[in-house]
Design an enzyme around this catalytic site. Structure first.
Site, short mmCIF file in Angstrom:
data_model
loop_
_atom_site.label_atom_id
_atom_site.label_comp_id
_atom_site.label_asym_id
_atom_site.label_seq_id
_atom_site.Cartn_x
_atom_site.Cartn_y
_atom_site.Cartn_z
CB SER A 101 -0.95 -0.04 1.21
OG SER A 101 -1.91 0.98 1.14
CG HIS A 126 -4.10 -2.26 -1.54
ND1 HIS A 126 -4.65 -3.05 -0.56
CD2 HIS A 126 -3.49 -1.24 -0.87
CE1 HIS A 126 -4.39 -2.53 0.63
NE2 HIS A 126 -3.69 -1.43 0.46
#
Length: 229
Positions: A101, A126
Site C-alpha cells: 500500500s 492497492h
C-alpha cells in the site's frame, strides 16, 4: 516476553566517553532509517523529522531507508514521500519483507536508480486507505477528498513507474503482489540486491555520477566564459 529495544555504545563526536543509546538512535546517526510498522501520523512525523535533521546536518551524504510495512494512511505516506523529494540528499529506499500500500508508494519515491529490494521481499499495490467514518455529511465530504487523494497517488505512481494511468488505476483496484523481478519490470524499483556490499557499490556509483555531473557543469561554465571573452 518482549526483549525490548537493544542498547548499543555510541560516542558523540567531540565527546571522550561513549554512551549507550537504543539501536535505532544509533542507526539514525549513521543515516539509516527504518519503517517497520503501520504508517500513521506519529511514525511519519518521526521519519520526516529525522530526514530534515540529517539533511541539515550534512547535505552531501545520502540516507538509507529500509521498509518492511503493511502501509497506512494516505496523508502520512504523502508527507514522507514529499520529504524524500524535498531533501537535497539521495534517499535509497530498500524493501525487506513487505512494502504494501502506502509503503510501496514510499519505496517507489526513492531516488531514481536507488530503489532496491532484497531477493525474497514483496511489494503490494492497492487502493490506500482513507478515513475512519463519522457523521454522514462529513463522510461524504471525506469520501470526495479520499477519491482526490487516490487519484493524486495514481498520478504519482505514473510519474515514478512510467506505467499508464489506466494500468495504475486497474492494478490499484485489487491486491497486486510483486516479487523483485516483477517490481523492477513494473518500474517500482531499480535493482534487486543480495548483500550490503551491493548497497555500498550503488552508493559509490551514485557519488561518482554526481562528481561527473559537477565536472561537466564546470567545463560548460568555463567554455561559456571563454566564448564571452
Amino acid at each position: 516476553m518482549p526483549i525490548g529495544i537493544p542498547k548499543v555504545a555510541y560516542r558523540i563526536p567531540g565527546e571522550a566517553v561513549s554512551t549507550y543509546v537504543d539501536v535505532y538512535n544509533r542507526l539514525y546517526r549513521e543515516r539509516i532509517l527504518f519503517l517497520g510498522e503501520d504508517l500513521d501520523d506519529e511514525v511519519a512525523n518521526q521519519l520526516i523529522g529525522v530526514m530534515v535533521f540529517l539533511n541539515s546536518e550534512d547535505d552531501t551524504k545520502g540516507i538509507f531507508f529500509y521498509i518492511n510495512s503493511p502501509g497506512g494512511s494516505m496523508n502520512a505516506g504523502l508527507g514522507v514521500y514529499d520529504m524524500i523529494q524535498h531533501v537535497n540528499v539521495d534517499v535509497t529506499t530498500i524493501c525487506m519483507g513487505l512494502a504494501a500500500s502506502m509503503a510501496s508508494f514510499i519505496l517507489a519515491g526513492g531516488t531514481p536508480g536507488q530503489r532496491l529490494m532484497f531477493p525474497h521481499a514483496r511489494v503490494m499495490l492497492h487502493q490506500p486507505m482513507g478515513g475512519n467514518g463519522g457523521k454522514a455529511k462529513y463522510m461524504v465530504e471525506e469520501s470526495v477528498e479520499v477519491k482526490r487523494l487516490r487519484e493524486l497517488i495514481a498520478h504519482l505512481y505514473v510519474k515514478r513507474t512510467g506505467q499508464s494511468l489506466e494500468k495504475i488505476r486497474k492494478d490499484m483496484n485489487r491486491d497486486n503482489f510483486m516479487r523483485p523481478r516483477q517490481a523492477k519490470e513494473y518500474g517500482l524499483i531499480d535493482h534487486m540486491v543480495t548483500n550490503v556490499n551491493e548497497l555500498d557499490e550503488l552508493d559509490k556509483q551514485s557519488n561518482d555520477l554526481k562528481k561527473l555531473g559537477k565536472v561537466n557543469l564546470t567545463n560548460i561554465e568555463t567554455s561559456n566564459k571563454s566564448e564571452l571573452k
